[in-house]
Design a protein around this motif. Structure first.
Motif, mmCIF file in Angstrom:
data_model
loop_
_atom_site.group_PDB
_atom_site.id
_atom_site.type_symbol
_atom_site.label_atom_id
_atom_site.label_comp_id
_atom_site.label_asym_id
_atom_site.label_seq_id
_atom_site.Cartn_x
_atom_site.Cartn_y
_atom_site.Cartn_z
ATOM 1 N N ALA A 184 17.116 162.169 35.169
ATOM 2 C CA ALA A 184 16.644 161.855 33.814
ATOM 3 C C ALA A 184 17.468 160.701 33.260
ATOM 4 O O ALA A 184 18.696 160.792 33.166
ATOM 5 N N THR A 185 16.807 159.605 32.895
ATOM 6 C CA THR A 185 17.522 158.421 32.409
ATOM 7 C C THR A 185 16.961 157.874 31.101
ATOM 8 O O THR A 185 17.474 156.897 30.574
ATOM 9 N N LYS A 186 15.908 158.496 30.554
ATOM 10 C CA LYS A 186 15.318 158.034 29.293
ATOM 11 C C LYS A 186 16.115 158.642 28.144
ATOM 12 O O LYS A 186 16.034 159.841 27.868
ATOM 13 N N VAL A 187 16.882 157.797 27.489
ATOM 14 C CA VAL A 187 17.904 158.231 26.538
ATOM 15 C C VAL A 187 17.334 159.040 25.377
ATOM 16 O O VAL A 187 17.948 160.005 24.920
ATOM 17 N N ASP A 188 16.156 158.662 24.875
ATOM 18 C CA ASP A 188 15.631 159.321 23.685
ATOM 19 C C ASP A 188 14.766 160.542 23.992
ATOM 20 O O ASP A 188 14.082 161.066 23.114
ATOM 21 N N ASN A 190 14.594 164.537 25.003
ATOM 22 C CA ASN A 190 15.393 165.759 25.028
ATOM 23 C C ASN A 190 15.619 166.246 26.453
ATOM 24 O O ASN A 190 16.605 166.917 26.750
ATOM 25 N N PHE A 191 14.701 165.881 27.357
ATOM 26 C CA PHE A 191 14.836 166.269 28.762
ATOM 27 C C PHE A 191 16.162 165.775 29.342
ATOM 28 O O PHE A 191 16.856 166.510 30.052
ATOM 29 N N MET A 192 16.546 164.529 29.024
ATOM 30 C CA MET A 192 17.824 163.999 29.515
ATOM 31 C C MET A 192 18.980 164.807 28.944
ATOM 32 O O MET A 192 19.965 165.084 29.652
ATOM 33 N N SER A 193 18.886 165.209 27.677
ATOM 34 C CA SER A 193 19.949 166.004 27.054
ATOM 35 C C SER A 193 20.127 167.337 27.780
ATOM 36 O O SER A 193 21.257 167.764 28.040
ATOM 37 N N SER A 235 17.403 157.437 42.525
ATOM 38 C CA SER A 235 16.148 157.596 41.790
ATOM 39 C C SER A 235 15.414 156.261 41.699
ATOM 40 O O SER A 235 16.019 155.198 41.892
ATOM 41 N N PRO A 236 14.130 156.274 41.369
ATOM 42 C CA PRO A 236 13.425 155.016 41.138
ATOM 43 C C PRO A 236 13.996 154.313 39.905
ATOM 44 O O PRO A 236 14.605 154.954 39.049
ATOM 45 N N PRO A 237 13.794 153.017 39.787
ATOM 46 C CA PRO A 237 14.243 152.318 38.575
ATOM 47 C C PRO A 237 13.355 152.705 37.388
ATOM 48 O O PRO A 237 12.260 153.236 37.563
ATOM 49 N N GLY A 238 13.849 152.446 36.174
ATOM 50 C CA GLY A 238 13.024 152.662 34.996
ATOM 51 C C GLY A 238 13.531 153.767 34.097
ATOM 52 O O GLY A 238 14.609 154.329 34.311
ATOM 53 N N GLU A 239 12.746 154.058 33.056
ATOM 54 C CA GLU A 239 13.059 155.092 32.071
ATOM 55 C C GLU A 239 12.426 156.393 32.567
ATOM 56 O O GLU A 239 11.229 156.611 32.398
ATOM 57 N N LEU A 240 13.236 157.248 33.148
ATOM 58 C CA LEU A 240 12.701 158.434 33.820
ATOM 59 C C LEU A 240 12.935 159.688 32.981
ATOM 60 O O LEU A 240 13.991 159.878 32.399
ATOM 61 N N ILE A 257 14.503 167.400 42.233
ATOM 62 C CA ILE A 257 14.377 167.112 40.803
ATOM 63 C C ILE A 257 15.014 168.276 40.042
ATOM 64 O O ILE A 257 15.301 169.330 40.626
ATOM 65 N N ILE A 258 15.249 168.078 38.751
ATOM 66 C CA ILE A 258 15.651 169.185 37.881
ATOM 67 C C ILE A 258 14.515 169.438 36.919
ATOM 68 O O ILE A 258 14.017 168.507 36.274
ATOM 69 N N TRP A 259 14.082 170.706 36.826
ATOM 70 C CA TRP A 259 12.924 171.031 35.995
ATOM 71 C C TRP A 259 13.042 172.463 35.484
ATOM 72 O O TRP A 259 13.876 173.234 35.939
#
Length: 449
Positions: A184-188, A190-193, A235-240, A257-259
């Motif tokens: 998880a790399t998309k900062v905004d 909640n999944f990343m949190s 991981s792939p590049p981008g906002e994940l 993955i984490i889910w």
């Protein structure tokens, strides 16, 4: 306080014989499970309880985001419901505020048998000095979902530790055909949190202690950052976030993955809106048969590891008709417990495994409950017993930041601030080094109250 348990059948018989006497006022039960099918299942449970005891229960849906303000207002007005189904975040604060009857909750747990509950779920509701704020009902643990078939072929251990994950990445990462991980790399989001809290907990790192903010341990946090950078680089590049994690795993292009467990029915082709695409049949259980999961995950500085969990509780309020409310909660956690879990079995793991006479009664019954949306099958038909045991077992060691220290509210503010997300993202992008990332987190987290 000693709870003199009223026998349900005896109570029902007594009520039936007293037709001319005044009936007890019906109980009011607030629930955040307000989806139509889930509400219907809870109303069925209430009707079964009334048929058994003569005590009516009004099931009142409350939107989860409104629960805190509604409870506070009802408490001020002296008009709380008898029982509230609530999230972990409210258990201790409501007990401290006087909203919840901790003696009633403790007596229900004692009557049912504290040793029949998952220890982690009980510990999260434990009140300083003894007793419990609320009665644990159900929960789920975040999981590392992985391609067990590929792990077995490569002779890899399950990804239950930082080192095991790194070893699997070394063997399996082969982009774009196969990414070792989808971090998880998309900062905004909640999944990343959530994912980050799990990874920090795994290494025994928390930003709170008994007195509030606690500076992140530099050595342990460096291990966390280095691990997270390793999975981000695989991981792939981008906002994940959760969407790409699921899509890449479902297409057969991700090894780990984490889910959340809400993926379990989708993996087996039971939900048309999220079908596995690993083959040409969107209803195929093939991917489920190739999947393993890990709930308890460890870092090098915390060999015992931790499971990140979301637990739900029954709170008996201080405005309740106490004996009747306790009876309802006991029923919902015993004779009616399978019905309670059936409301959404894929996300309601049994925090009460069974009874003293049959320790696995409820976990076995839960594994046979049908899951899915467009098609339904029991989890036990989709996954082997070892995996079922792992799913349920995570609740034994469930943790969240701040719970042990009475600082859950502060920890939640820190998580919601996304301070940690931003610093970690800057670190994995190479903008700052580990000491700078840790300093940034400590500086910003210390300002949160």
């Amino acid at each position: 306080m000693t709870y003199r348990k009223t026998a349900l059948l005896a109570g029902a018989a007594a009520l039936a014989l007293s037709a001319g006497m005044a009936q007890a006022q019906s109980l009011r039960f607030w629930t955040t499970e307000e989806q139509p099918e889930r509400l219907a299942a809870q109303q069925e449970l209430a009707q079964e309880f009334e048929a058994e005891t003569g005590i009516a229960v009004e099931v009142i849906p409350v939107t989860e985001s409104d629960l805190g303000t509604r409870a506070t207002a009802a408490f001020a007005a002296g008009d709380l419901p008898d029982v509230i189904y609530h999230t972990l975040q409210y258990a201790l604060p409501w007990a401290e505020a006087g909203i919840l009857d901790i003696d009633a909750a403790a007596d229900v747990i004692e009557s049912l048998g504290a040793d029949t509950f998952a220890p982690g779920a009980l510990e999260m509701a434990a009140v300083e000095g003894g007793g419990y704020a609320s009665v644990p009902v159900d929960g789920w643990t975040q999981m590392i979902v992985y391609r067990k078939d590929l792990f077995d072929e490569a002779g890899l251990e399950p990804p239950a530790s930082y080192d095991a994950v790194r070893a699997a990445i070394e063997k399996l990462h082969n982009p774009p055909e196969m990414y070792g991980f989808v971090a998880a790399t998309k900062v905004d989001e909640n999944f990343m949190s959530q994912v980050l809290e799990h990874v920090f907990l795994a290494n025994g790192v928390s930003p709170v202690g008994p007195d509030g903010f606690q500076a992140l341990d530099e050595a342990k946090t460096t291990e966390v950052l280095e691990f997270y950078k390793a999975i981000a680089e695989a991981s792939p590049p981008g906002e994940l976030y959760w969407d790409q994690s699921r899509s890449l795993y479902f297409s057969g292009n991700a090894a780990m993955i984490i889910w959340s467990p809400f993926i379990l029915d989708e993996l087996a082709g039971l939900r048309d809106s999220a079908p596995p695409t690993i083959n040409d049949d969107p209803t195929s259980p093939e991917l489920a048969s190739k999947t393993g999961i890990v709930t308890n995950f460890s870092g090098p500085s915390n060999p015992e590891g931790a499971a990140w969990a979301d637990i739900r509780y029954f709170g008996i309020t201080n405005d309740a008709q106490t004996d009747e409310a306790m009876q309802f909660v006991e029923y919902s956690m015993s004779d009616g417990y399978t019905k309670t879990l059936s409301i959404a079995p894929e996300g309601k793991f049994p925090v009460r495994r069974g009874t003293a006479e049959n320790p696995a009664e409820f976990s076995e019954a839960w594994s046979k409950l049908p899951v899915g949306v467009d098609r339904k099958k029991p989890l036990a038909d989709l996954y082997d017993q070892a995996m079922i045991d792992e799913i349920v077992g995570g609740l034994d060691v469930a943790q969240r930041w701040g719970v042990d220290d009475g600082q859950l509210a502060l920890a939640s503010k820190m998580i919601n601030s996304q301070v940690i997300n931003r610093a970690v993202r800057r670190y994995i992008d190479g903008e700052i080094d580990a000491p700078a990332a840790i300093a940034e987190m400590n500086d910003e987290l210390a300002k949160i109250q």
